[in-house]
Design an enzyme around this catalytic site. Structure first.
Site, PDB file in Angstrom:
ATOM      1  N   SER A   1       3.631  27.269  57.107  1.00 17.88           N
ATOM      2  CA  SER A   1       4.830  27.062  57.728  1.00 17.88           C
ATOM      3  C   SER A   1       4.869  26.086  58.883  1.00 17.88           C
ATOM      4  O   SER A   1       3.665  25.664  59.784  1.00 17.88           O
ATOM      5  CB  SER A   1       5.202  28.398  58.904  1.00 17.88           C
TER       6      SER A   1
ATOM      7  N   ASP B   1      15.018  27.687  63.121  1.00 16.93           N
ATOM      8  CA  ASP B   1      13.603  28.072  63.222  1.00 16.93           C
ATOM      9  C   ASP B   1      12.683  26.685  63.234  1.00 16.93           C
ATOM     10  O   ASP B   1      11.696  26.459  62.512  1.00 16.93           O
ATOM     11  CB  ASP B   1      13.222  28.825  61.927  1.00 16.93           C
TER      12      ASP B   1
ATOM     13  N   HIS C   1       8.633  29.640  64.820  1.00 15.03           N
ATOM     14  CA  HIS C   1       7.955  30.943  64.812  1.00 15.03           C
ATOM     15  C   HIS C   1       6.388  30.649  64.923  1.00 15.03           C
ATOM     16  O   HIS C   1       5.600  31.406  65.034  1.00 15.03           O
ATOM     17  CB  HIS C   1       8.274  31.700  63.514  1.00 15.03           C
TER      18      HIS C   1
END
Length: 371
Positions: free
Chosen positions: A220, A144, A114
């Site tokens: 992230s 992910d 993402h």
């Protein structure tokens, strides 16, 4: 054939999706919005830092300090310049910043899918102040994860640990770029709060490490590190609900190692599939349908030449079990299939017009367009 579907004509899919996202309270923490800050460090600041480290006493030279010194230089900032659509469907250029971890000295970096999704351009900011163009090598939405490459040599690399050996309560250090490159290389510390947490987001289940080390937007793709300076996870998500603190999640590094090997080898991850599109009551509601079943998942579509189609399944069947495990949600079915390999034969129990049947299905590799 018995009908289980009723079309809901007064509901809008967008509103249902928005409600589902709000109820899930799970936020992926990559790509904080904003403009990248100047990443050049002055030589004076670097010298001051080196002098401070040289004067550390044993009491101050903690595992967190050592882990930050070891892994910090391997954590990068990734700026994603993407194109989105506004309310009037006009293209709008957006920019977000996430993190990544260098795992090979010739420029290979692991991050979250993402963080790099829909990228028009990727810029990678190294800890030494350089900014390089990034090339996307491969992505895997199911875990992910993604791999990015920069054209550089002799880069510092992280050492991957063994996430199967970590224990609840041991120290955990998160390193990344919360809120963008202005706060690059931020270090937060806590403990491993729990193992094998399962979070479901949009019908996908993620097996994650839970930690109370602060993880914020921009973290992230960054590193979760143990007290030995080994990367044990890639930070990915947090619970974002009022009144909830200290619930961050990381992808176990053993999962990461397998995925990046496949992404570097062929650009995608090989996975088995049944060749069906299924709904449970919750996922059906997102598309404006009411699904009237008490258990199992409804086969809405199937490929006639796919594994389930070749074995004799039909549209309208309700899959009840894979092997001995019940499948009462889309996430359940995906999780059970994911436990197998391409070429494995699984026993599928399903309901057709009120009669329970069992067949053997040989799993194929999922076509790339279905990933």
């Amino acid at each position: 054939m018995q009908s289980f579907f009723t079309k809901l004509t007064k509901k809008k899919t967008g509103l249902i999706l928005a409600a589902v996202f709000a109820a899930s309270a799970v936020t992926f923490t990559g790509c904080s919005a904003g403009t990248a800050a100047d990443t050049t460090e002055s030589s004076g600041a670097a010298a001051q830092q080196a002098a401070a480290e040289a004067s550390l006493s044993d009491a101050r030279n903690t595992p967190v300090v050592r882990a930050a010194k070891t892994v910090g230089p391997t954590v990068v900032g990734i700026t994603n310049k993407a194109v989105a659509r506004d309310w009037f469907n006009n293209p709008v250029e957006t920019e977000g910043v996430g993190s990544g971890v260098i795992f090979r000295s010739d420029g290979y970096i692991v991050t979250n899918n993402h963080v790099v999704a829909n990228a028009k351009e990727l810029n990678v900011s190294l800890a030494d102040g350089r900014t390089l163009k990034g090339k996307l090598i491969g992505t895997d939405e199911a875990t992910d994860l993604a791999v990015v490459k920069v054209n550089a040599k002799d880069l510092p690399t992280a050492t991957f640990g063994n996430s199967d050996n970590i224990v609840v309560g041991e120290p955990a250090i998160a390193i990344g770029n919360p809120m963008g490159l202005e706060f690059k290389g931020s270090v937060t510390a806590g403990v491993i709060s729990a193992l094998n947490r399962t979070l479901s987001v949009q019908d996908r289940s993620f097996k994650l490490i839970q930690t109370d080390a602060a993880i914020n937007p921009g973290n992230s793709g960054g590193a979760l590190v143990n007290a030995d300076g080994e990367v044990i996870g890639i930070n990915s998500a947090k619970i974002a609900t009022e009144g909830v603190e200290g619930m961050g999640f990381s992808i176990p590094i053993n999962t990461v190692k397998d995925v990046i090997d496949q992404l570097m080898d062929k650009g995608y991850v090989s996975r088995p599939y049944l060749g069906v599109t299924v709904f449970d009551p919750e996922s059906a509601a997102r598309y404006g349908y009411m699904l009237n079943i008490d258990k199992g998942v409804y086969v809405f579509q199937l490929m006639l030449n796919g594994p389930a189609g070749r074995a004799g399944m039909q549209r309208g069947d309700i899959i009840l079990k894979i092997g001995d495990h019940e499948t009462n949600s889309v996430a359940d079915l995906r999780a059970e299939i994911a436990q197998h390999k391409v070429g494995d034969t699984v026993q599928v129990t399903f309901d057709r017009n009120g009669k329970e049947q069992t067949i053997d299905v040989s799993l194929d590799e999922m076509p790339q367009q279905n990933r």
